[in-house]
Design a protein around this motif. Sequence first.
Motif, PDB file in Angstrom:
ATOM      1  N   PRO A   1      -0.525  -4.027   7.724  1.00 49.79           N
ATOM      2  CA  PRO A   1      -1.206  -2.839   7.222  1.00 49.79           C
ATOM      3  C   PRO A   1      -1.843  -3.045   5.853  1.00 49.79           C
ATOM      4  O   PRO A   1      -2.905  -2.490   5.573  1.00 49.79           O
ATOM      5  N   VAL A   2      -1.204  -3.851   5.016  1.00 45.04           N
ATOM      6  CA  VAL A   2      -1.752  -4.089   3.672  1.00 45.04           C
ATOM      7  C   VAL A   2      -3.059  -4.858   3.770  1.00 45.04           C
ATOM      8  O   VAL A   2      -4.067  -4.496   3.140  1.00 45.04           O
ATOM      9  N   ARG A   3      -3.068  -5.895   4.564  1.00 44.64           N
ATOM     10  CA  ARG A   3      -4.294  -6.684   4.714  1.00 44.64           C
ATOM     11  C   ARG A   3      -5.403  -5.853   5.358  1.00 44.64           C
ATOM     12  O   ARG A   3      -6.567  -5.941   4.966  1.00 44.64           O
ATOM     13  N   ALA A   4      -5.047  -5.032   6.340  1.00 46.52           N
ATOM     14  CA  ALA A   4      -6.043  -4.208   7.017  1.00 46.52           C
ATOM     15  C   ALA A   4      -6.662  -3.186   6.059  1.00 46.52           C
ATOM     16  O   ALA A   4      -7.875  -2.987   6.041  1.00 46.52           O
ATOM     17  N   VAL A   5      -5.824  -2.538   5.257  1.00 42.28           N
ATOM     18  CA  VAL A   5      -6.320  -1.531   4.317  1.00 42.28           C
ATOM     19  C   VAL A   5      -7.177  -2.172   3.234  1.00 42.28           C
ATOM     20  O   VAL A   5      -8.248  -1.658   2.875  1.00 42.28           O
ATOM     21  N   LYS A   6      -6.751  -3.310   2.712  1.00 44.72           N
ATOM     22  CA  LYS A   6      -7.515  -3.973   1.657  1.00 44.72           C
ATOM     23  C   LYS A   6      -8.866  -4.463   2.176  1.00 44.72           C
ATOM     24  O   LYS A   6      -9.873  -4.401   1.474  1.00 44.72           O
ATOM     25  N   ALA A   7      -8.899  -4.948   3.433  1.00 47.35           N
ATOM     26  CA  ALA A   7     -10.173  -5.391   4.016  1.00 47.35           C
ATOM     27  C   ALA A   7     -11.119  -4.205   4.179  1.00 47.35           C
ATOM     28  O   ALA A   7     -12.324  -4.319   3.917  1.00 47.35           O
TER      29      ALA A   7
ATOM     30  N   ASP B   1       6.222  19.979   6.725  1.00 45.32           N
ATOM     31  CA  ASP B   1       6.154  20.200   5.275  1.00 45.32           C
ATOM     32  C   ASP B   1       4.995  21.144   4.987  1.00 45.32           C
ATOM     33  O   ASP B   1       4.003  20.768   4.355  1.00 45.32           O
ATOM     34  N   GLN B   2       5.110  22.387   5.483  1.00 41.34           N
ATOM     35  CA  GLN B   2       4.034  23.353   5.344  1.00 41.34           C
ATOM     36  C   GLN B   2       3.823  23.799   3.902  1.00 41.34           C
ATOM     37  O   GLN B   2       2.748  24.267   3.543  1.00 41.34           O
ATOM     38  N   ARG B   3       4.838  23.648   3.058  1.00 37.57           N
ATOM     39  CA  ARG B   3       4.693  24.078   1.660  1.00 37.57           C
ATOM     40  C   ARG B   3       4.110  22.991   0.770  1.00 37.57           C
ATOM     41  O   ARG B   3       3.904  23.207  -0.416  1.00 37.57           O
ATOM     42  N   GLY B   4       3.861  21.841   1.332  1.00 39.06           N
ATOM     43  CA  GLY B   4       3.176  20.787   0.591  1.00 39.06           C
ATOM     44  C   GLY B   4       3.996  20.104  -0.473  1.00 39.06           C
ATOM     45  O   GLY B   4       3.479  19.786  -1.548  1.00 39.06           O
ATOM     46  N   LYS B   5       5.272  19.853  -0.200  1.00 38.00           N
ATOM     47  CA  LYS B   5       6.083  19.100  -1.158  1.00 38.00           C
ATOM     48  C   LYS B   5       5.595  17.662  -1.267  1.00 38.00           C
ATOM     49  O   LYS B   5       5.697  17.037  -2.317  1.00 38.00           O
ATOM     50  N   GLY B   6       5.088  17.139  -0.158  1.00 39.10           N
ATOM     51  CA  GLY B   6       4.529  15.792  -0.162  1.00 39.10           C
ATOM     52  C   GLY B   6       5.570  14.707   0.055  1.00 39.10           C
ATOM     53  O   GLY B   6       6.766  14.912  -0.151  1.00 39.10           O
ATOM     54  N   ALA B   7       5.097  13.556   0.497  1.00 41.87           N
ATOM     55  CA  ALA B   7       5.968  12.401   0.726  1.00 41.87           C
ATOM     56  C   ALA B   7       5.153  11.133   0.522  1.00 41.87           C
ATOM     57  O   ALA B   7       3.978  11.065   0.893  1.00 41.87           O
ATOM     58  N   ALA B   8       5.773  10.140  -0.104  1.00 42.61           N
ATOM     59  CA  ALA B   8       5.117   8.849  -0.338  1.00 42.61           C
ATOM     60  C   ALA B   8       5.651   7.826   0.649  1.00 42.61           C
ATOM     61  O   ALA B   8       6.862   7.726   0.863  1.00 42.61           O
ATOM     62  N   ILE B   9       4.745   7.070   1.263  1.00 38.46           N
ATOM     63  CA  ILE B   9       5.114   6.040   2.226  1.00 38.46           C
ATOM     64  C   ILE B   9       4.651   4.698   1.678  1.00 38.46           C
ATOM     65  O   ILE B   9       3.455   4.495   1.432  1.00 38.46           O
ATOM     66  N   CYS B  10       5.596   3.818   1.486  1.00 39.14           N
ATOM     67  CA  CYS B  10       5.287   2.488   0.930  1.00 39.14           C
ATOM     68  C   CYS B  10       5.293   1.465   2.060  1.00 39.14           C
ATOM     69  O   CYS B  10       6.303   1.295   2.747  1.00 39.14           O
ATOM     70  N   LEU B  11       4.172   0.797   2.257  1.00 39.32           N
ATOM     71  CA  LEU B  11       4.032  -0.220   3.297  1.00 39.32           C
ATOM     72  C   LEU B  11       3.846  -1.572   2.630  1.00 39.32           C
ATOM     73  O   LEU B  11       2.956  -1.739   1.794  1.00 39.32           O
TER      74      LEU B  11
ATOM     75  N   VAL C   1       0.868  -1.172   0.000  1.00 38.40           N
ATOM     76  CA  VAL C   1       0.000   0.000   0.000  1.00 38.40           C
ATOM     77  C   VAL C   1       0.904   1.221   0.000  1.00 38.40           C
ATOM     78  O   VAL C   1       1.880   1.276   0.756  1.00 38.40           O
ATOM     79  N   VAL C   2       0.607   2.189  -0.843  1.00 35.05           N
ATOM     80  CA  VAL C   2       1.376   3.431  -0.901  1.00 35.05           C
ATOM     81  C   VAL C   2       0.448   4.574  -0.524  1.00 35.05           C
ATOM     82  O   VAL C   2      -0.621   4.736  -1.122  1.00 35.05           O
ATOM     83  N   ILE C   3       0.841   5.336   0.486  1.00 33.62           N
ATOM     84  CA  ILE C   3       0.046   6.492   0.877  1.00 33.62           C
ATOM     85  C   ILE C   3       0.868   7.757   0.662  1.00 33.62           C
ATOM     86  O   ILE C   3       2.077   7.775   0.884  1.00 33.62           O
ATOM     87  N   THR C   4       0.210   8.785   0.218  1.00 28.84           N
ATOM     88  CA  THR C   4       0.856  10.069  -0.032  1.00 28.84           C
ATOM     89  C   THR C   4       0.444  11.061   1.038  1.00 28.84           C
ATOM     90  O   THR C   4      -0.754  11.304   1.236  1.00 28.84           O
ATOM     91  N   ILE C   5       1.414  11.596   1.735  1.00 23.20           N
ATOM     92  CA  ILE C   5       1.153  12.648   2.722  1.00 23.20           C
ATOM     93  C   ILE C   5       1.386  13.975   2.016  1.00 23.20           C
ATOM     94  O   ILE C   5       2.509  14.352   1.716  1.00 23.20           O
ATOM     95  N   ARG C   6       0.313  14.666   1.709  1.00 26.74           N
ATOM     96  CA  ARG C   6       0.424  15.877   0.900  1.00 26.74           C
ATOM     97  C   ARG C   6       1.043  17.051   1.656  1.00 26.74           C
ATOM     98  O   ARG C   6       1.725  17.880   1.090  1.00 26.74           O
ATOM     99  N   ARG C   7       0.789  17.112   2.938  1.00 24.78           N
ATOM    100  CA  ARG C   7       1.280  18.227   3.745  1.00 24.78           C
ATOM    101  C   ARG C   7       1.362  17.757   5.191  1.00 24.78           C
ATOM    102  O   ARG C   7       0.551  16.950   5.632  1.00 24.78           O
ATOM    103  N   SER C   8       2.349  18.251   5.925  1.00 23.79           N
ATOM    104  CA  SER C   8       2.497  17.834   7.317  1.00 23.79           C
ATOM    105  C   SER C   8       3.090  18.955   8.144  1.00 23.79           C
ATOM    106  O   SER C   8       3.394  20.050   7.627  1.00 23.79           O
ATOM    107  N   LYS C   9       3.281  18.690   9.408  1.00 28.21           N
ATOM    108  CA  LYS C   9       3.822  19.670  10.341  1.00 28.21           C
ATOM    109  C   LYS C   9       5.178  20.182   9.887  1.00 28.21           C
ATOM    110  O   LYS C   9       5.496  21.365  10.053  1.00 28.21           O
TER     111      LYS C   9
END
Length: 299
Positions: free
Chosen positions: A203-209, A183-193, A173-181
Amino acid sequence: MQGVLSSVAPSTLKSYSAAVDRFVAFTWGAGGGALCPPSQDEVLRYLAHLRALGRAPCTMRRDLAAVPFFCKTLGFPDPCCGFIPRRAIEGWARLAPPLPDKRRPISLPILRRILRVLPDLCWSSFEAQLFRAAFSLAFFGALRVSELVAGSQADTSGRALSFTDVSWSPRQVVITIRRSKTDQRGKGAAICLRAARQGAACPVRAVKAYLGIRPQQQGPFFIHRDLSPLTRYQFSSLLRACLETAGLPSSQFGTHSFRIGAATAAAGLGLPDKAIMAIGRWRSRAFRSYNRPHGLSGH
């Protein structure tokens, strides 16, 4: 002016506005001229007033940032640029250092215990799958609760994880964090689980369910059956209930315990600092304060 006000996060602007309202109320009460413009002496008197009220140095620093922000926006000189206001706060901080953060980490064994009791505390299987996915992503993604769920039912900031921020395949599962504490300018970050071998806390099984039963609706990723967003209060309340049911003192944990637990687990695996910083998207080695193996006792 609108462009200047939009240069900071909405939550920061709200905090700044409240701080300036308090400052203006104080200066008017003390016979000052509010923001027309304020003097350094007025700022110092206000800081002394905050200290007399027992306010923490971090509160003073926030107010010290809010006043010049609005002064400069209105074309006034910065009354806080002098040596004395900032050094005074630093001195008070040394005289009364902040209390250590004693929140315990949520470890993988604790996460498993939470997930085990979760179905008994949810009023439907849908809710159980919803919270299973939310808690799993919070831990494995080292996420702040503000990056995951809505602040309230009326939250329109768009900071919560969105349906379009999540992509998946059979093994990840890949989630994109568009903005964070941090990263106020919103460069974004991708998290691969990636899928875990033990499915009880995967986490993959939980998200898919959860995706298998989630209504086909754009907007926040975590929503209830009636399409209302999962909120920070709901997330926190059920977490406390799960901890208590699992025999753990909920007062020693918080929503940030997932992020603390992720850093502690990564350090326990012997990962180098740079790898841990990447996991939690830390820009400095401040993550070291999150490594709390002593807090794992009794799990």
